[in-house]
Enzyme design. Sequence first.
Site, PDB file in Angstrom:
ATOM      1  N   GLU A  68       0.820  -1.213   0.000  1.00 61.94           N
ATOM      2  CA  GLU A  68       0.000   0.000   0.000  1.00 61.94           C
ATOM      3  C   GLU A  68       0.853   1.262   0.000  1.00 61.94           C
ATOM      4  O   GLU A  68       0.460   2.289  -0.560  1.00 61.94           O
ATOM      5  CB  GLU A  68      -0.940   0.005   1.209  1.00 61.94           C
ATOM      6  N   PHE A 130     -11.811  -8.099  13.211  1.00 60.59           N
ATOM      7  CA  PHE A 130     -10.628  -8.412  12.409  1.00 60.59           C
ATOM      8  C   PHE A 130     -10.339  -7.287  11.407  1.00 60.59           C
ATOM      9  O   PHE A 130     -11.207  -6.874  10.653  1.00 60.59           O
ATOM     10  CB  PHE A 130     -10.856  -9.727  11.655  1.00 60.59           C
ATOM     11  N   GLN A 131      -9.130  -6.778  11.436  1.00 64.24           N
ATOM     12  CA  GLN A 131      -8.646  -5.710  10.548  1.00 64.24           C
ATOM     13  C   GLN A 131      -9.445  -4.424  10.703  1.00 64.24           C
ATOM     14  O   GLN A 131      -9.596  -3.655   9.754  1.00 64.24           O
ATOM     15  CB  GLN A 131      -8.614  -6.168   9.086  1.00 64.24           C
ATOM     16  N   LYS A 180     -17.786  -1.829   4.756  1.00 59.72           N
ATOM     17  CA  LYS A 180     -18.115  -2.824   3.732  1.00 59.72           C
ATOM     18  C   LYS A 180     -19.615  -2.865   3.439  1.00 59.72           C
ATOM     19  O   LYS A 180     -20.027  -3.060   2.289  1.00 59.72           O
ATOM     20  CB  LYS A 180     -17.627  -4.200   4.192  1.00 59.72           C
ATOM     21  N   MET A 488      23.630  10.164   4.146  1.00 60.73           N
ATOM     22  CA  MET A 488      23.517  11.442   4.834  1.00 60.73           C
ATOM     23  C   MET A 488      23.741  11.284   6.332  1.00 60.73           C
ATOM     24  O   MET A 488      24.359  12.145   6.975  1.00 60.73           O
ATOM     25  CB  MET A 488      22.147  12.067   4.548  1.00 60.73           C
TER      26      MET A 488
END
Length: 576
Positions: A68, A130-131, A180, A488
Site C-alpha cells: 500500500e 478483524f482488521q 463494507k 547522509m
Amino acid sequence: MSTETAMAEKRSYFPQDLGKPMTGAQILLRSLLMEGVEYVFGYPGGAVLPIYDSLYGHELKHILTRHEQGAIHAADGYARSTGKPGVVIATSGPGATNLVTGIATAMMDSVPLVCITGNVPQNLIGTDAFQEANICGITFPITKHNYFVRDAAELPRIIREAFHIATTGRPGPVLVDIPKDVSNQVTNYYYPEKVQLRGYNPTTKPNRLQIDRMCQAIKGAKKPVILAGGGVVHSGAEKELLDFVEKTKIPVITTLMGLAGFSGHHPFHLGMPGMHGSYTANHAIQESDLLISIGARFDDRVTGKLSTFARNAKIVHIDVDPAEIGKNVETFVPIVGDVKLVLQAVNEKAEQPETEDWIKQLMEWKRQYPYSYENDDKVIKPQWLIQMIYESTKGEAIITTDVGQHQMWVAQYYLFDNPRSFITSGGLGTMGFGFPAAIGAQFANPDKTVVAITGDGGFQMNMQELAVAAEHNIPVKIVIVNNRYLGMVRQWQELFSQRRYSAVDLSSGPDFVKLAEAYGIKGMRASTPEEALDVWNKALNHEGPVLIDFEVEPEENVFPMVPPGAGLDDMIMGGE
C-alpha cells in the site's frame, strides 16, 4: 496548470446513469469517473472486496502495487507530475495504516490525493473486529479532511467534496473511509454538479492594498531577493514568476520544492537555499533588505537558525494558506492568495528598483562560489553521475528521488527547466518514496523519460514495486546511487560525531542487478566513469524498465553544508 483547472478539463458526465440503482461500490467508481480519474493505484483486501468486484472489467485503470505504501507514493507521483489528484485504494486495518506515511508525505508537500479505504461493516465498528482500525482518527492530523461514509446515498456528494477540497486552496490529501456494508448497499445514483461547503472558501484573490504595499516595498529596495517555493508549481505560476523577475530584475532563490518552478539556467537564478544550498543563495538571503517569499513556508532546513535568518530584510509573504503567514517569521507585507493570481496583480504595478550594485555582487558570488567537487576518472563521483544524467537527458526528463545525499546532489547538479519535472519528498523526507513515485509519473507521462534516482538505502524500502514495472513493461529508468551507506546519516556522523559510524553500514545489501533480473527487468552495473557512460547510454535506449547499480565513492559528502542550528552564512564549504 492548477489542480483545479486540470480537474475541470477532465470532468465528464454520465446523465444516462442518473436515478439508476447501484451498489455503493459502483457509485464510488462512477463518481471517480465523473471526476476525470483515469488511474487508481491500490491493493485489495476483505473490506474492499465489493469495490474490487466492481472494478472487474471496469474502464478505470487499476494498478496493483505490491504494498500500500508503494500505491500511495505512485498516486503521489502521478499527482505531482500532472497537477491532477492521485487516487489510491486500500483495505481496512493494516491496508489503511500502510497509507499513513504516504498521506503525511503528501500533506507536508501540499499534494492533492483522494485516499479510499475500506472498513469493517458498521455493526462491527468499535468491537475490535478483524482488521478494524480507526483510520479517520489516525489520519486526522495529516489529512486536509476525512470522511467516514455511513450511507451509500452520501457517496456522490462526499466524493465530489473530497476532490474539491483536495484540489482547491492549498492542495492536500483527503481520505474517504467506506464500511463494507456501505459498499454493498444499493441506492439510486445521482451526482451533484456543485459543491456547497459552508465554512470552506479558500481565499485566492489577493487584497489590492497589500499588492500596493508590496510594490512600494519593491520600489524602495536596494537588495531584494525572491524566495520561490512549491506554491509556484502547485498554482502553475511559472510564467508569471518569470515575467515578474524579468520586469523587476530581482534575482530568484528556489527551495527544494520550487526547483522546477523557475529555470535553473536563468542568469538570475541563484540556486537553492538552506542546509545544502548554494553560497550565493544563502548569503543573498542574509544580506537582502527585502525578501519576497512566494509559495514557500520557511521550513527549518531553509532558514537555519531562525533568529539570524534574513536579519536585514523586510519580508513579503505570499501564500494561499493564511495559517502559513507569520508562522515562522515576522511578516512585513502578508498577502493571502493563489500565487498565480497574486503575481498577475503584482506584474501590473511593480517597477524595477535600483539594484545594479546588488546584482553585480550576486553575480560575483556565483562566479566565485559555484557548486564544486573534486572529480576522479577512476571512481564514480555522485555529483559527476548526476551531471552526466542531466546532460544526456538534456534536462527534459522527469526526475524523482528518494531522500538523502543523492537528493541533494540532484538538487544541486540537475538544472530543471520544465514545470513538474522534479518530484521529491521535501517536508517529510520519506525514504522509499522515489521509485514508486516514478512509477506513477511514468503511467501519467508514457512518452517522457522518467528517471528514479535513489540511494541503496531508500530503494530497499519499496523495491518490491519492481514487479509493477515489470508487469506493465513501463520504461522507467532506476538509478541506484550505491555508496553502501545510509549516506547522509554517515556524513553527519563523520562531521559531528567524530566518525563514529553507528548503524549506517549497508554493505550487506543485495545484488541489485540479480534482484532486477529476478523480476524480469534488465539490470546493469557500473563501477567506473567509463562503465557508467556505457551502461547509461544502453539504459536510455532500452525500451522497458531498467535498473542501473552505480557503485560510487562511498564517503563523498554533500557541500556546502550549514551545520544544524547554525545561521545560513555559517557554511561548511568542503575542502577545508
